[in-house]
Design an enzyme around this catalytic site. Sequence first.
Site, short mmCIF file in Angstrom:
data_model
loop_
_atom_site.label_atom_id
_atom_site.label_comp_id
_atom_site.label_asym_id
_atom_site.label_seq_id
_atom_site.Cartn_x
_atom_site.Cartn_y
_atom_site.Cartn_z
CG ASP A 38 -2.08 -0.95 1.12
OD1 ASP A 38 -2.37 -1.37 0.00
OD2 ASP A 38 -2.67 -1.27 2.17
CE LYS A 60 -8.05 -0.02 -2.15
NZ LYS A 60 -9.17 -0.60 -1.37
CG MET A 185 -8.22 6.59 6.81
SD MET A 185 -8.93 5.10 6.10
CE MET A 185 -10.12 4.63 7.35
#
Length: 519
Positions: A38, A60, A185
């Site tokens: 990632d 991502k 996030m």
Amino acid sequence: MSTTTGTVYLVGAGPGDPQLLTVGGAAALRRADVVVYDRLVHPSLLDLAPEDAERVYVGKQADQHTLTQDKINGLLYKHALGGRMVVRLKGGDPFVFGRGGEEAEYLIERSVPVVVIPGVTSAIASLAYAGIPVTHRDASSSFAVITGHERQDASESAEREPGAAEERRQWDKIAQGADTLIFLMGVESLPQIAQNLIENGRAKDTPVALVRWGTWAGRQETLVGTLSDIAGKARSAGFKAPAVTVVGDVVRWREKLRWWDSRPLAGKRIVVTRAREQASALTSRLLELGAEVIEFPVIRIAPPPDRYAALDAAIARLTEFEWLIFTSVNGVHAFRDRLAQRKMDARTLFGVKVAAVGTATSESLLEMGIRADFMPASFTGEEVAKQFPEDVAGKRVLLVTALEANDALPAILLERKAGVEIASAYETVLDRGNESEIRRRIQEGTVDTVTFTSSSTVKNFVTALGPEPPPLASVAIACIGPTTAQTARELFQREPDILAEEHTIAGLVEALVRYYRER
């Protein structure tokens, strides 16, 4: 294609600092055939995998996907069907908002063996590195970790209804459910988070902190405010993801407990140009002091062009010499290896006096069971000759050194009527690697210092960057000693900013700390 299905290891890479990778995670990486990783995985962790392992980036971001989750699932399945050992390397912990549960579920339903190796979650580690404990007996006896946003991803999985995840977040319960609230996030939705918490009973003056790039040397930033003003502060500061948001009285402990960003080189971005096999001591010390280390090895240690012929010939006649001088660790290692080739050891040096230039060289000799008879206080060739403990006139001296070594030491010994023989133990050659990355970072202004530990590193650095190197006016130049500094003056047309008083790695680090402390 293999008829045996491979195993997929879901490995938590930790929050960023490579030292927070678990022992189990490191062991899995060393055996991997494929690493699927990632965006928030530290690049150095990929070096743990075998050189021939396939590395696949599937990172991502909130506004873009390299691959959708369904395609990542399919990729893991495909490699496992090929009988390969797959490491799915995920930032933080794979089961803490890492969608590891979905990936494991997909694979197990298709009879693919899965092993889960948990990782250190950024929800705790980022705050710890900012000096914020998630619990404290005087402030918090509970904490909750909450996702900062829920993506509407019905298009990725027909099993989930649009908005279903968001509806699960019951703000009246979240606001009062734990003393410390940690949102992952959540930077983009920070205004809504703060508003929801205030509307559901959290006081407007509740302390809040944002920790960006937590545990990443040279990148970590912390912003402190309250529920009423944190969104505005983040907007004014341009505070972007990735960041962890913590809400609660534990934030008040930051100023007392902060340690990561109060270290002497915290946030400094320092290029290390040493050979890869020699860089570890300098790199590890700089990391301990808070720097972001950018390894750019511009030299590689190679056998001398004569393939050790001169050194082997000298070893065969060791009894002819009164003095043996080693100028570097590399010379000691080459000498040791050539002795072993001839089935000889340190006993061969009986009756020969040994000089070592530098503490590291002396320590390498001790590892062979040889204690240096002489080690000069200053490590330049001229000083070695001046400080020599006895008259060398008529003495036979063997100098074990690099092919391109400075001529000052043998020249002075010859002036003093010594019989000098030089045996090249190694040469340093240009090693090209990530010069485009270094060039980009210098142009962007994200390099603070470049360190040089020999004239070869200076010369090769200039060569690697090509005929039109980026300007170094805003980059500090640090040199380990006067010979290296002179080469830097000649090639950069400027005075080095940092010069070690003691011409060792420890001395160079001390000079860096002193330079930034005084600025």
